[in-house]
Write a protein that holds these residues in place. Structure first.
Motif, PDB file in Angstrom:
ATOM      1  N   ILE A 199       0.861  -1.185   0.000  1.00 38.45           N
ATOM      2  CA  ILE A 199       0.000   0.000   0.000  1.00 38.45           C
ATOM      3  C   ILE A 199       0.892   1.229   0.000  1.00 38.45           C
ATOM      4  O   ILE A 199       1.714   1.420   0.902  1.00 38.45           O
ATOM      5  N   LEU A 200       0.728   2.085  -1.015  1.00 36.52           N
ATOM      6  CA  LEU A 200       1.470   3.334  -1.101  1.00 36.52           C
ATOM      7  C   LEU A 200       0.528   4.492  -0.796  1.00 36.52           C
ATOM      8  O   LEU A 200      -0.511   4.643  -1.449  1.00 36.52           O
ATOM      9  N   LEU A 201       0.882   5.292   0.194  1.00 35.62           N
ATOM     10  CA  LEU A 201       0.064   6.426   0.601  1.00 35.62           C
ATOM     11  C   LEU A 201       0.552   7.697  -0.086  1.00 35.62           C
ATOM     12  O   LEU A 201       1.753   7.967  -0.149  1.00 35.62           O
ATOM     13  N   THR A 202      -0.397   8.493  -0.585  1.00 31.89           N
ATOM     14  CA  THR A 202      -0.051   9.727  -1.276  1.00 31.89           C
ATOM     15  C   THR A 202      -1.084  10.806  -0.943  1.00 31.89           C
ATOM     16  O   THR A 202      -1.879  10.625  -0.023  1.00 31.89           O
ATOM     17  N   ASP A 203      -1.060  11.927  -1.674  1.00 33.51           N
ATOM     18  CA  ASP A 203      -1.981  13.024  -1.366  1.00 33.51           C
ATOM     19  C   ASP A 203      -3.195  13.054  -2.280  1.00 33.51           C
ATOM     20  O   ASP A 203      -3.943  14.030  -2.295  1.00 33.51           O
ATOM     21  N   THR A 204      -3.391  11.988  -3.074  1.00 29.48           N
ATOM     22  CA  THR A 204      -4.593  11.859  -3.893  1.00 29.48           C
ATOM     23  C   THR A 204      -5.229  10.501  -3.586  1.00 29.48           C
ATOM     24  O   THR A 204      -4.638   9.673  -2.904  1.00 29.48           O
ATOM     25  N   ASP A 205      -6.413  10.275  -4.119  1.00 32.12           N
ATOM     26  CA  ASP A 205      -7.145   9.043  -3.822  1.00 32.12           C
ATOM     27  C   ASP A 205      -6.654   7.845  -4.629  1.00 32.12           C
ATOM     28  O   ASP A 205      -7.153   6.730  -4.444  1.00 32.12           O
ATOM     29  N   GLY A 206      -5.706   8.060  -5.531  1.00 28.08           N
ATOM     30  CA  GLY A 206      -5.176   6.975  -6.343  1.00 28.08           C
ATOM     31  C   GLY A 206      -4.675   7.495  -7.672  1.00 28.08           C
ATOM     32  O   GLY A 206      -4.347   8.685  -7.805  1.00 28.08           O
ATOM     33  N   LEU A 207      -4.617   6.623  -8.669  1.00 25.43           N
ATOM     34  CA  LEU A 207      -4.186   7.002 -10.016  1.00 25.43           C
ATOM     35  C   LEU A 207      -5.376   7.553 -10.801  1.00 25.43           C
ATOM     36  O   LEU A 207      -6.426   6.918 -10.866  1.00 25.43           O
ATOM     37  N   TYR A 208      -5.200   8.733 -11.373  1.00 29.19           N
ATOM     38  CA  TYR A 208      -6.242   9.375 -12.173  1.00 29.19           C
ATOM     39  C   TYR A 208      -5.871   9.347 -13.653  1.00 29.19           C
ATOM     40  O   TYR A 208      -4.711   9.150 -14.017  1.00 29.19           O
ATOM     41  N   THR A 209      -6.865   9.569 -14.488  1.00 29.17           N
ATOM     42  CA  THR A 209      -6.631   9.643 -15.925  1.00 29.17           C
ATOM     43  C   THR A 209      -5.813  10.861 -16.301  1.00 29.17           C
ATOM     44  O   THR A 209      -5.234  10.926 -17.383  1.00 29.17           O
ATOM     45  N   ASP A 210      -5.765  11.853 -15.419  1.00 33.21           N
ATOM     46  CA  ASP A 210      -4.973  13.061 -15.614  1.00 33.21           C
ATOM     47  C   ASP A 210      -4.691  13.631 -14.228  1.00 33.21           C
ATOM     48  O   ASP A 210      -5.194  13.120 -13.223  1.00 33.21           O
ATOM     49  N   ASP A 211      -3.899  14.678 -14.160  1.00 30.59           N
ATOM     50  CA  ASP A 211      -3.572  15.292 -12.878  1.00 30.59           C
ATOM     51  C   ASP A 211      -4.831  15.915 -12.273  1.00 30.59           C
ATOM     52  O   ASP A 211      -5.368  16.887 -12.803  1.00 30.59           O
TER      53      ASP A 211
END
Length: 202
Positions: A83-95
């Motif tokens: 599990i990788l934690l970041t500042d977005t909810d996951g991978l998006y189709t664009d920024d």
């Protein structure tokens, strides 16, 4: 590490520190010692806090960023899920910070393909594909082929790990597309020895 020890102790947990470089994987004996160290720490209920050994790492033996390091640790410990934690909810189709119409991708199957790589580069806002979302996609490309799932999710939610462990969908899941078919160390060595701009290639 003192902060880790203090905070983990408040929950009755023991934290330990493990320092690594690429040398730890490249050398067979060092790899064996590293693997045994993780096994013993987990056996005794200690939670390893893994960092790159910056005091001795050089350009030739450094990982450079934590996403790749975490993929290596997941492989060495034969984890079920990274599990990788970041500042977005996951991978998006664009920024999502630049494009309000960007859509969250729930699941990535059949490996990290070209279109996924392109989306990750946009998310990292980089033409050279370093940092940000790109390195997380690279981490998936390292561990998915050896049977380990990976999830990218938002670390701002304090309950996100509990939710994921309880089976809730929360982020982007990269589904493992193979099982380990060769010696894990040899596979990882082949990854860390890739040269040039294709290093850690997806």
């Amino acid at each position: 590490m003192m902060i880790y020890h203090k905070l983990f102790a408040e929950y009755g947990q023991i934290a330990s520190q493990v320092l690594m470089t690429k040398y730890s994987i490249n050398q067979e004996k060092s790899y064996e010692n590293l693997e045994n160290t993780f096994q013993e720490l987990l056996k005794y209920g200690s939670i390893p806090i893994v960092n790159e050994n910056d005091a001795i790492a050089t350009d030739e033996i450094e990982f450079g960023e934590n996403d790749t390091l975490s993929a290596m640790v997941a492989a060495i410990t034969k984890a079920d899920l990274l599990i990788l934690l970041t500042d977005t909810d996951g991978l998006y189709t664009d920024d999502p910070f630049q494009n309000k119409d960007a859509e969250l991708i729930d699941v990535v199957t059949n490996g990290v393909r070209q279109e996924v790589r392109k989306m990750a580069k946009k998310s990292s806002d980089s033409d050279v594909g370093t940092g940000g979302m790109y390195t997380k996609v690279v981490a998936a490309s390292i561990i998915n082929p050896i049977g380990i799932d990976m999830m990218i999710t938002n670390g701002k939610n304090p309950n996100v790990l509990n939710r994921i462990i309880n089976g809730e969908k929360h982020g982007t899941l990269f589904v493992a597309n193979q099982k380990i078919t060769e010696d894990t160390r040899n596979y990882l060595v082949s990854k860390i020895n890739e040269k040039g701009e294709e290093t850690w290639k997806v």
